[in-house]
Design an enzyme around this catalytic site. Structure first.
Site, PDB file in Angstrom:
ATOM      1  N   HIS A  71     -61.027 -60.279  40.633  1.00  0.00           N
ATOM      2  CA  HIS A  71     -60.142 -61.356  40.876  1.00  0.00           C
ATOM      3  C   HIS A  71     -59.014 -60.864  39.578  1.00  0.00           C
ATOM      4  CE1 HIS A  71     -58.268 -65.486  40.225  1.00  0.00           C
ATOM      5  NE2 HIS A  71     -58.618 -65.526  41.529  1.00  0.00           N
ATOM      6  N   PHE A  72     -58.118 -60.080  39.795  1.00  0.00           N
ATOM      7  CA  PHE A  72     -57.706 -59.389  40.774  1.00  0.00           C
ATOM      8  C   PHE A  72     -57.508 -57.773  40.439  1.00  0.00           C
ATOM      9  CE2 PHE A  72     -55.668 -63.404  41.085  1.00  0.00           C
ATOM     10  CZ  PHE A  72     -55.934 -63.851  42.496  1.00  0.00           C
TER      11      PHE A  72
END
EC number: 4.2.1.59
Length: 172
Positions: A71-72
C-alpha cells in the site's frame, strides 16, 4: 477477574488476543499483524474532556511493516483504515477493561478526517481516545472521539467511534 491497570505492554496486548487478559468472556484484541498498537501508556476511567475515560496508546513504525510493501508499490503509506481500526480496537479494549464481556464489533463512526499520512520514515504513532459515553445494558457499547498523531503531529480525527460487545455474533 479483569486485569485492570493504567498501562499495558506489547506482551499484555498479545495476551489479550489470546483471551488471557480479560478472561475467555472478555473482548480480545486482534492478534498478529492486525494488532495496531505496541503499548497502552495511559488508561483512566474518569479522565478525558468528558470525564468518561481516556486512553493513550502508541505504535512503533518500522519501514518493514507489512502494509508498506503493498500500500502502495513505490509509494508506501499506512492505510488510513488501519488507524481507524486501531481506534476501534482501543474502544473495545476499554470496554473489557471496565469488565464488559462479549466479542467486540465496530458499529460505526460519525465523522473521520484525514489531514496527514504515516510513512515508513515515521517513528511513532500515538492514539488518543476520549470517551463520551459507555452504555452498559443488554448491549455494552462505548462511544468516543479519537485522534491519531504521527511523531507528534495530529493527522486523523474521528468523532463518535462506536464499539459494541456481543455475547452472540451469529446474527450480526
Amino acid at each position: 477477574m479483569v486485569d485492570k491497570r493504567e498501562s499495558y505492554s506489547k506482551e499484555d496486548l498479545i495476551a489479550s488476543g489470546r483471551g488471557e487478559l480479560f478472561g475467555q468472556d472478555g473482548p480480545p484484541l486482534p492478534s498478529g499483524n492486525m494488532l495496531m498498537m505496541d503499548r497502552i501508556i495511559k488508561m483512566t476511567e474518569d479522565g478525558g474532556s468528558h470525564n468518561k475515560g481516556f486512553i493513550e496508546a502508541e505504535f512503533d513504525i518500522k519501514p518493514d511493516l507489512w502494509f508498506f510493501d503493498c500500500h502502495f508499490v513505490n509509494d508506501p503509506v499506512m492505510p488510513g483504515c488501519l488507524g481507524l481500526d486501531a481506534m476501534w480496537q482501543l474502544v473495545g479494549f476499554y470496554l473489557g477493561w471496565l469488565g464488559g464481556e462479549g466479542k467486540g464489533r465496530a458499529l460505526g463512526v460519525g465523522e473521520v478526517k484525514f489531514t496527514g499520512q504515516i510513512l515508513p520514515t515515521a517513528k511513532k504513532v500515538t492514539y488518543k481516545i476520549d470517551f463520551k459515553r459507555v452504555i452498559n445494558r443488554k448491549l455494552i457499547m462505548g462511544i468516543a472521539d479519537g485522534e491519531v498523531y504521527v511523531d507528534g503531529k495530529l493527522i486523523y480525527e474521528a468523532k463518535d467511534l462506536k464499539v459494541g460487545l456481543f455475547k452472540d455474533t451469529s446474527a450480526f
